[in-house]
Design a protein around this motif. Structure first.
Motif, PDB file in Angstrom:
ATOM      1  N   ALA A 123       0.844  -1.203   0.000  1.00 20.57           N
ATOM      2  CA  ALA A 123       0.000   0.000   0.000  1.00 20.57           C
ATOM      3  C   ALA A 123       0.879   1.253   0.000  1.00 20.57           C
ATOM      4  O   ALA A 123       0.617   2.220  -0.731  1.00 20.57           O
ATOM      5  CB  ALA A 123      -0.930  -0.013   1.212  1.00 20.57           C
ATOM      6  N   VAL A 170       4.135   5.489  -5.884  1.00 17.47           N
ATOM      7  CA  VAL A 170       4.104   5.405  -7.350  1.00 17.47           C
ATOM      8  C   VAL A 170       3.016   6.315  -7.911  1.00 17.47           C
ATOM      9  O   VAL A 170       3.224   7.037  -8.898  1.00 17.47           O
ATOM     10  CB  VAL A 170       3.899   3.941  -7.790  1.00 17.47           C
ATOM     11  CG1 VAL A 170       3.521   3.858  -9.265  1.00 17.47           C
ATOM     12  CG2 VAL A 170       5.165   3.142  -7.509  1.00 17.47           C
ATOM     13  N   ILE A 171       1.852   6.280  -7.264  1.00 19.36           N
ATOM     14  CA  ILE A 171       0.720   7.095  -7.725  1.00 19.36           C
ATOM     15  C   ILE A 171       1.086   8.576  -7.723  1.00 19.36           C
ATOM     16  O   ILE A 171       0.715   9.334  -8.631  1.00 19.36           O
ATOM     17  CB  ILE A 171      -0.519   6.820  -6.830  1.00 19.36           C
ATOM     18  CG1 ILE A 171      -1.114   5.447  -7.161  1.00 19.36           C
ATOM     19  CG2 ILE A 171      -1.559   7.918  -6.978  1.00 19.36           C
ATOM     20  CD1 ILE A 171      -2.140   4.946  -6.146  1.00 19.36           C
ATOM     21  N   PHE A 205       2.368   1.603  -3.479  1.00 20.30           N
ATOM     22  CA  PHE A 205       1.325   2.100  -4.386  1.00 20.30           C
ATOM     23  C   PHE A 205       1.238   3.627  -4.285  1.00 20.30           C
ATOM     24  O   PHE A 205       1.211   4.325  -5.304  1.00 20.30           O
ATOM     25  CB  PHE A 205      -0.044   1.500  -4.016  1.00 20.30           C
ATOM     26  CG  PHE A 205      -0.330   0.130  -4.580  1.00 20.30           C
ATOM     27  CD1 PHE A 205       0.620  -0.583  -5.292  1.00 20.30           C
ATOM     28  CD2 PHE A 205      -1.580  -0.459  -4.388  1.00 20.30           C
ATOM     29  CE1 PHE A 205       0.348  -1.849  -5.795  1.00 20.30           C
ATOM     30  CE2 PHE A 205      -1.871  -1.718  -4.906  1.00 20.30           C
ATOM     31  CZ  PHE A 205      -0.909  -2.407  -5.597  1.00 20.30           C
ATOM     32  N   GLU A 206       1.167   4.136  -3.061  1.00 24.49           N
ATOM     33  CA  GLU A 206       0.999   5.583  -2.874  1.00 24.49           C
ATOM     34  C   GLU A 206       2.203   6.361  -3.421  1.00 24.49           C
ATOM     35  O   GLU A 206       2.042   7.433  -4.008  1.00 24.49           O
ATOM     36  CB  GLU A 206       0.768   5.913  -1.389  1.00 24.49           C
ATOM     37  CG  GLU A 206      -0.528   5.344  -0.802  1.00 24.49           C
ATOM     38  CD  GLU A 206      -1.791   5.771  -1.569  1.00 24.49           C
ATOM     39  OE1 GLU A 206      -1.794   6.856  -2.180  1.00 24.49           O
ATOM     40  OE2 GLU A 206      -2.775   4.993  -1.565  1.00 24.49           O
TER      41      GLU A 206
END
Lengths: 247, 247
Positions: free
Chosen positions: B215, B221-222, B218-219
């Motif tokens: 998680a 990369v986003i 993900f953050e």
């Protein structure tokens, strides 16, 4: 009346635009992407995780937007933090020319476009999709596959050299048998299996249950020579974020 | 002496052969596969999850097998339940002609071959690998990348049209900066990020900790336009089976 209808048909029925986020499943798993979710479906899968796209509960939220308006919204949200767009539904293959135009506009902006559909209907713009996931629905869904339509669709994708895959969601042994039939029918396609999410309404952390289901599916695939060239993948977004919307 | 050396060099130092199982990470994530793990590494990564391949602890278990012997063992274990073989290490790129021969034998049997290496050394047989994962190691590993070697390696893979990817394991912000540098240096490569496994010795279910790390990644990369064309993937085998060996 005719003018109104034409105007409506030049638009896409959009339920939500969100992102950037991470594509959670299938052939583009892990890819950073924006999402466009269209409303409307010709199926009514028992376990659908997006029933709000077709059960009428969010009809008041559907906006009929031109392709340029959709792309503008995608770009406003994503700013410079994306170069991939995923179109999901519902079944986006219910939409004709406006979708073709949306894909053209994305490609003009050098965006890569992924899309998932159940394979119940052909659209000429399928040949323009960069990564096309065809996901026929097994017995647990309560839906019936029209094999003539699917045969024709796969043959056309193959002859056009489209990068596509077949993905089957598996809840039980009957779905596994269905997957065997699908994969045997189209041996040269990229093949994916995905464990089903038993309770798409549960709040909070559902990861252990999903991982147990994944472990079960791993064991089924490992034991069965019919699945030698198959890839088995979970829904990463559900593992990380549970059933949260717009993730 | 020369004869003995030649005989030794015609063999592969094999630590384990196992499967069929599911490829847990990287460009072939989810693929059903057999594994061949070779012994020996030119790196000593701080967080290596296979230290037994190079720390001497399992030296007595290394078998020097001919390519045909390795394939025979793979086939005896996998029977008719596989058509993909993954070669892992250690660093399998330390092995020359015996590996080339093993790959040839696999292809004769119509097996697809995947392999992962850190990119510290070229081998001519890289061009024969079907899915080649190059995984340079970031600062958290304690290793230094030789950029001249990596530049040459990526240039050769590109000119030969090899299906390869770059994968960086991320434990912290310094590793993310390293990943940015790697991906900016080779913009046309397929790119993967993978969250690091903080404790490769823990017993039992480590999934929640791994998912929290996923998680977080993900953050990162986003939020970062440097990672627009990157795919972020966990280690599925660690999520499902923990740190269990031979899974």
């Amino acid at each position: 009346m005719t003018l109104t209808r034409t105007a409506t048909e030049a638009r896409l029925p959009v339920l939500e635009v969100f992102g950037p986020t991470i594509q959670g499943e299938g052939m583009m798993i892990g890819q950073k992407t924006m999402f466009v979710r269209t409303a409307g479906c010709d199926y009514r899968c028992a376990w659908c995780d997006s029933k709000f796209t077709w059960d009428g509960s969010e009809r008041h939220l559907v906006r009929h937007l031109t392709p340029a308006e959709v792309l503008a919204e995608v770009c406003a949200l994503g700013q410079d933090r994306f170069q991939h767009v995923t179109v999901s539904g519902g079944n986006p293959a219910l939409i004709g020319e406006p979708m073709a135009e949306f894909i053209r506009l994305c490609h003009e902006r050098e965006l890569r476009v992924g899309l998932e559909t159940q394979g119940s209907r052909w659209q000429d713009w399928f040949t323009e999709i960069d990564d096309l996931s065809i996901s026929p629905k097994g017995p647990s869904s309560g839906m019936e596959t029209d094999w003539d339509v699917l045969d024709d669709l796969v043959a056309r994708l193959t002859s056009h050299g489209v990068h596509f895959s077949l993905k089957v969601v598996v809840f039980n042994a009957a779905d596994l048998a269905f997957a065997r039939a699908v994969f045997a029918r189209y041996p040269h396609a990229e093949k994916y299996l995905q464990p089903g999410n038993e309770d798409v309404a549960a709040a909070g952390d559902i990861s252990r249950r999903l991982l147990d289901k994944l472990a079960w599916l791993f064991e089924q695939v490992i034991a069965d020579k019919a699945f030698n060239d198959v890839r088995v993948l979970p829904q990463l977004h559900a593992l990380v974020w549970g059933n949260k919307r717009r993730k």
